[in-house]
Write an enzyme that holds these catalytic residues in place. Structure first.
Site, PDB file in Angstrom:
ATOM      1  N   HIS A  90       9.646  -0.457   9.026  1.00 17.70           N
ATOM      2  CA  HIS A  90       8.681  -1.569   9.124  1.00 17.70           C
ATOM      3  C   HIS A  90       8.744  -2.477   7.895  1.00 17.70           C
ATOM      4  O   HIS A  90       9.033  -3.668   7.987  1.00 17.70           O
ATOM      5  CB  HIS A  90       7.248  -1.030   9.212  1.00 17.70           C
ATOM      6  CG  HIS A  90       6.920  -0.249  10.435  1.00 17.70           C
ATOM      7  ND1 HIS A  90       6.878  -0.802  11.686  1.00 17.70           N
ATOM      8  CD2 HIS A  90       6.571   1.057  10.590  1.00 17.70           C
ATOM      9  CE1 HIS A  90       6.510   0.122  12.565  1.00 17.70           C
ATOM     10  NE2 HIS A  90       6.329   1.260  11.921  1.00 17.70           N
ATOM     11  N   ASP A 141       0.856  -1.207   0.000  1.00 18.36           N
ATOM     12  CA  ASP A 141       0.000   0.000   0.000  1.00 18.36           C
ATOM     13  C   ASP A 141       0.889   1.252   0.000  1.00 18.36           C
ATOM     14  O   ASP A 141       0.862   2.034   0.941  1.00 18.36           O
ATOM     15  CB  ASP A 141      -0.944  -0.003   1.220  1.00 18.36           C
ATOM     16  CG  ASP A 141      -0.221  -0.074   2.568  1.00 18.36           C
ATOM     17  OD1 ASP A 141       0.966  -0.481   2.603  1.00 18.36           O
ATOM     18  OD2 ASP A 141      -0.828   0.291   3.594  1.00 18.36           O
TER      19      ASP A 141
HETATM   20  O1  RIB Z   1       2.392  -0.564  11.058  1.00 20.16           O
HETATM   21  C1  RIB Z   1       3.287  -0.330  10.028  1.00 20.16           C
HETATM   22  C2  RIB Z   1       2.647  -0.665   8.694  1.00 20.16           C
HETATM   23  O2  RIB Z   1       1.522   0.176   8.480  1.00 20.16           O
HETATM   24  C3  RIB Z   1       3.548  -0.455   7.500  1.00 20.16           C
HETATM   25  O3  RIB Z   1       3.280  -1.444   6.540  1.00 20.16           O
HETATM   26  C4  RIB Z   1       3.157   0.909   7.014  1.00 20.16           C
HETATM   27  O4  RIB Z   1       3.437   1.078   5.649  1.00 20.16           O
HETATM   28  C5  RIB Z   1       1.677   0.920   7.296  1.00 20.16           C
HETATM   29  O5  RIB Z   1       1.007   0.288   6.245  1.00 20.16           O
HETATM   30 CA    CA Z   2       2.848  -0.737   4.183  1.00 19.00          CA
END
Ligand code: RIB
Ligand code: CA
Length: 309
Positions: A243, A12
């Site tokens: 992340h 996303d």
């Molecule tokens: O919590 C972190 C996630 O949430 C990552 O994938 C960031 O891009 C959002 O989608």
């Molecule tokens: Ca993400």
């Protein structure tokens, strides 16, 4: 070097998604077979546009993009996370129209076909809400066994949440889909907040990235300013979490993480909705990463990103 892994990223994009996709583009041990898109940080049509643009910037014109779900399975649609990723997904950077288009197959159709064609070899790395993966499991009963591993960014075992006190954002945005995935019996590795909250990049790190790779590293540096600013608004001044890059790195470097075998279930309602909890119904365990060599993960990220441009 062993053969590169065959990888599809479900995404996303999103600033840390962009960081992850550029990493995958530059990594010699990854053969990127496609991107599938999902609502989350942005709408699904923005996600598809951004995924196409990222691949074009990285020179990966032949890597297909398949568009996925626009909303969660059972919950009403969520507003995109503009405060974290900007109104178009890449911080302050304006939207750009890609030259290419998404393929005609849906994300779930593409995922099930690719898992069949690369049975036992395809690694799937979801870095957004898990709706497309749940749809693929429903579409093809053999998907769970055809796919080699699902290495997902999401959840939290002992760390608490980032969007609520209990839930990590990707799981929170479609808990019913996440429950479907964790109950599927597929081989799952969970790269959650227990480890991603330890892997931090500072403004100085992003400057270093730009110095090594001025074009694409520079783009990431620019996007990162917005992301770093968001972190300061929630009281985090020591950098932003990598992340989504951590999940992609876990696909090829599991030795940088400590797994714990835990059966996971997802709370689907109430105050704890989106929490990843220990299941007691006898389901298969997932490998939950509970610790990491954070400096080594960051170094791996920086080393590969330096090869961009
Ligand atoms: O919590 C972190 C996630 O949430 C990552 O994938 C960031 O891009 C959002 O989608
Ligand atoms: Ca993400």
């Amino acid at each position: 070097m062993p053969n590169p892994i065959k990888l599809i990223i479900d995404t996303d994009p999103g600033i840390d998604d962009a960081m992850a996709i550029f990493y995958a583009a530059a990594a010699a041990d990854i053969d990127l077979l496609g991107l599938t898109t999902i609502f989350g940080n942005v709408t699904v049509s923005q996600a598809t546009r951004n995924a196409l643009r990222l691949l074009e910037w990285a020179g990966l014109h032949d890597v297909p993009v398949a568009q996925g779900a626009a909303k969660p399975r059972a919950l009403p649609p969520f507003a995109p996370s503009h405060n974290v990723h900007g109104s178009e997904g890449f911080g302050d950077m304006p939207a750009e129209t890609p030259k290419g288009k998404a393929i005609a197959e849906s994300a779930a159709e593409f995922l099930t076909r690719m898992a069949r064609e690369h049975r036992g070899e395809l690694v799937l790395c979801p870095i957004g809400p898990l709706t497309n993966i749940a749809d693929a499991l429903d579409l093809d009963p053999e998907f769970a066994t055809n796919v080699a591993r699902i290495v997902l960014m999401g959840g939290s075992l002992e760390e608490g949440g980032n969007i609520t006190p209990h839930a990590e954002a990707n799981i929170y945005h479609d808990p019913h889909a996440a429950e479907r995935v964790f109950a599927s019996g597929a081989r799952i590795e969970m790269v959650g907040l227990d480890v991603t909250h330890r892997i931090l990049c500072t403004a100085q790190d992003f400057n270093t990235m730009e110095a090594a790779a001025p074009r694409l590293g520079g783009m990431i540096n620019k996007m990162s300013r917005f992301y770093l600013h968001f972190y300061t608004t929630v009281g985090k001044h020591d950098g932003c979490s990598l992340h989504d890059p951590a999940a992609v790195i876990a696909c090829t470097h599991p030795e940088l993480f400590t797994p714990r075998a835990v059966p996971i279930t997802v709370a689907c309602e109430g105050e704890t909705s989106g929490a990843t909890l220990i299941a007691t119904d006898g389901r298969a365990t997932s490998q939950v990463f509970v610790a990491t060599r954070a400096d080594a993960v960051k170094q791996q990220y920086m080393d590969v990103m330096a090869q961009l441009d």
